[in-house]
Design an enzyme around this catalytic site. Sequence first.
Site, PDB file in Angstrom:
ATOM      1  N   PRO A 321      53.541   2.128 -44.427  1.00 17.91           N
ATOM      2  CA  PRO A 321      52.492   2.384 -42.952  1.00 17.91           C
ATOM      3  C   PRO A 321      53.466   1.851 -41.629  1.00 17.91           C
ATOM      4  O   PRO A 321      54.454   0.707 -41.283  1.00 17.91           O
ATOM      5  CB  PRO A 321      51.801   1.479 -43.447  1.00 17.91           C
ATOM      6  N   CYS A 391      49.836  16.865 -13.283  1.00 18.32           N
ATOM      7  CA  CYS A 391      49.708  18.309 -12.809  1.00 18.32           C
ATOM      8  C   CYS A 391      49.734  19.088 -14.547  1.00 18.32           C
ATOM      9  O   CYS A 391      50.216  19.839 -14.700  1.00 18.32           O
ATOM     10  CB  CYS A 391      51.058  18.221 -12.381  1.00 18.32           C
ATOM     11  N   GLU A 392      48.029  19.187 -14.539  1.00 13.05           N
ATOM     12  CA  GLU A 392      48.519  20.203 -16.313  1.00 13.05           C
ATOM     13  C   GLU A 392      46.806  19.094 -16.110  1.00 13.05           C
ATOM     14  O   GLU A 392      45.912  18.239 -16.522  1.00 13.05           O
ATOM     15  CB  GLU A 392      49.287  18.676 -16.909  1.00 13.05           C
TER      16      GLU A 392
HETATM   17  C1  LIG Z   1      58.078   9.748 -44.430  1.00 12.32           C
HETATM   18  C2  LIG Z   1      57.160   8.658 -43.546  1.00 12.32           C
HETATM   19  N1  LIG Z   1      56.889   7.747 -43.460  1.00 12.32           N
HETATM   20  C3  LIG Z   1      56.224   6.926 -42.797  1.00 12.32           C
HETATM   21  C4  LIG Z   1      55.151   7.520 -41.947  1.00 12.32           C
HETATM   22  C5  LIG Z   1      54.488   7.176 -41.233  1.00 12.32           C
HETATM   23  O1  LIG Z   1      53.538   7.368 -40.638  1.00 12.32           O
HETATM   24  P1  LIG Z   1      51.809   6.012 -40.708  1.00 12.32           P
HETATM   25  O2  LIG Z   1      52.193   5.875 -39.340  1.00 12.32           O
HETATM   26  O3  LIG Z   1      50.721   7.381 -40.689  1.00 12.32           O
HETATM   27  O4  LIG Z   1      51.644   5.538 -41.229  1.00 12.32           O
HETATM   28  C6  LIG Z   1      55.680   9.035 -41.878  1.00 12.32           C
HETATM   29  C7  LIG Z   1      54.778   9.519 -40.167  1.00 12.32           C
HETATM   30  O5  LIG Z   1      53.796  10.038 -40.432  1.00 12.32           O
HETATM   31  C8  LIG Z   1      56.596   9.435 -42.442  1.00 12.32           C
HETATM   32  O6  LIG Z   1      56.723  10.802 -41.789  1.00 12.32           O
END
Ligand SMILES: Cc1ncc(COP(=O)(O)O)c(C=O)c1O
Length: 463
Positions: A321, A391-392
């Site tokens: 995570p 600028c967008e």
């Molecule tokens: C291989 C991998 N692990 C972990 C993550 C972490 O994802 P998140 O920050 O959504 O938990 C990502 C990104 O999506 C990823 O590509």
Amino acid sequence: MSRSAHPAGPRHADVLPEGHYTAPPADLNTLDPKVWARTVARDEQGIATVAGLRVTDLAEEFGTPAYFLDETDFRARCRAWADAFGPDADVFYAGKAFLSRAIVRWLYEEGLNLDVCSGGELATALSAGMPAERIAFHGNNKSEAEILRAVEAGVGRIVLDSFQEIVRVAHVARSLGKRQRVQIRVTVGVEAHTHEFIATAHEDQKFGIALAGGQAAEAVRRALALDGLELIGIHSHIGSQIFDMAGFEVSARRVVQLLADVRDEHGVELPEIDLGGGLGIAYTSEDDPREPHEIAKALSEIVTRECEAAGLRTPRISVEPGRAIVGPTAFTLYRVGTVKPLEGLRTYVSVDGGMSDNIRTALYDAEYSVSLVSRASDAEPMLSRVVGKHCESGDIVVRDAFLPADLAPGDLLAVPATGAYCRSMASNYNHALRPPVVAVRDGEARVIVRRETEEDLLRLDVG
Ligand SMILES: Cc1ncc(COP(=O)(O)O)c(C=O)c1O
Ligand SMILES: N[C@@H](CCCC[NH3+])C(=O)O
């Protein structure tokens, strides 16, 4: 999200323009704990505080825009993930969400591991003292130099992403007289319910090796045959900002099936599986993320059940995570520069940052919340769009929000849940100076990533 007609405040027509609205909150001064870092509150004067510090004082001291990161909340979330998964599983924080040396030290102290996906992230991790064996190295196109550095440092695992990389890593490891622990990242063919740009387990994209057509099984065959590699497991990551556990369930089932096939073909039971990251957080009050202990329980039940059915020993599970740990712990503080009501449409509120400090709205149509934090207000809700100074015209921070109709230049706005993928994806567009990250804890604030300066920009420009 539902679109409905609500009173838009005195300056607006009865029929609202296109957009994602829910009813204006009953009280615009409420800071919903679901989307704000844990120590955020309002003091008796209505000024928002974090870790006991008033945002007005923080703006004075550190300037705006700036990210404020609640260290207590970050550490508590690390512990919640580590406790939920327990000693028989591993939690790797995904450094891409936001990485700095202070973050690495907090991860180390709270017992987490770290997933890095570039030489820069690896260098940050090592320089802050993360033991190499607690680092996993990812990426779909790691350079030879990055691989060399990772193997030399002794990273705990390299996650192999292609057939070429299997050979490359084996070659580097052999040349150093080492045997590198690796996992193979597979694409399981799941359509995760999230934005197309952040879904990663369907087959038509750049990451991983497909289970379909026997490609992943072939990758295992090749990895097992190379003595520079010690294949310890299979990795899958289905996408990001996911709430529904169904995708993880399918993914786990397919990965376990591969483990069973590997056992049948090679007589080897691979000891680990990594189910990646991707767990969603609340960006608005409508989002309902799951708690780490529910996620841990659900994942371990799925894996245990599937392994029992396949007659396999349950492998050690790991997860990665990023957003779910750091995302909710920070907010971005902006100062309002101009307020422009467009009759019959909405009010455009321009702040002193924008897509350079939060690209997610422009890139993924992401939704955010926003609140007036330098004071409380009893004014009517005003349908607003918070935009940056770039600028967008797509430079939108919060597409649809209700802010008090007495909002004025000089007010401070804060956008919560910007801890993940905001500073880490920040840019210098229009030569913006990337904002600092200020850690707050127990009444104290300290800069952990300083604000860029014009000298920084000019130093890079050597022409
Ligand atoms: C291989 C991998 N692990 C972990 C993550 C972490 O994802 P998140 O920050 O959504 O938990 C990502 C990104 O999506 C990823 O590509
Ligand atoms: N950067 C993305 C998620 C991708 C993460 C890495 N695979 C976001 O802001 O949501």
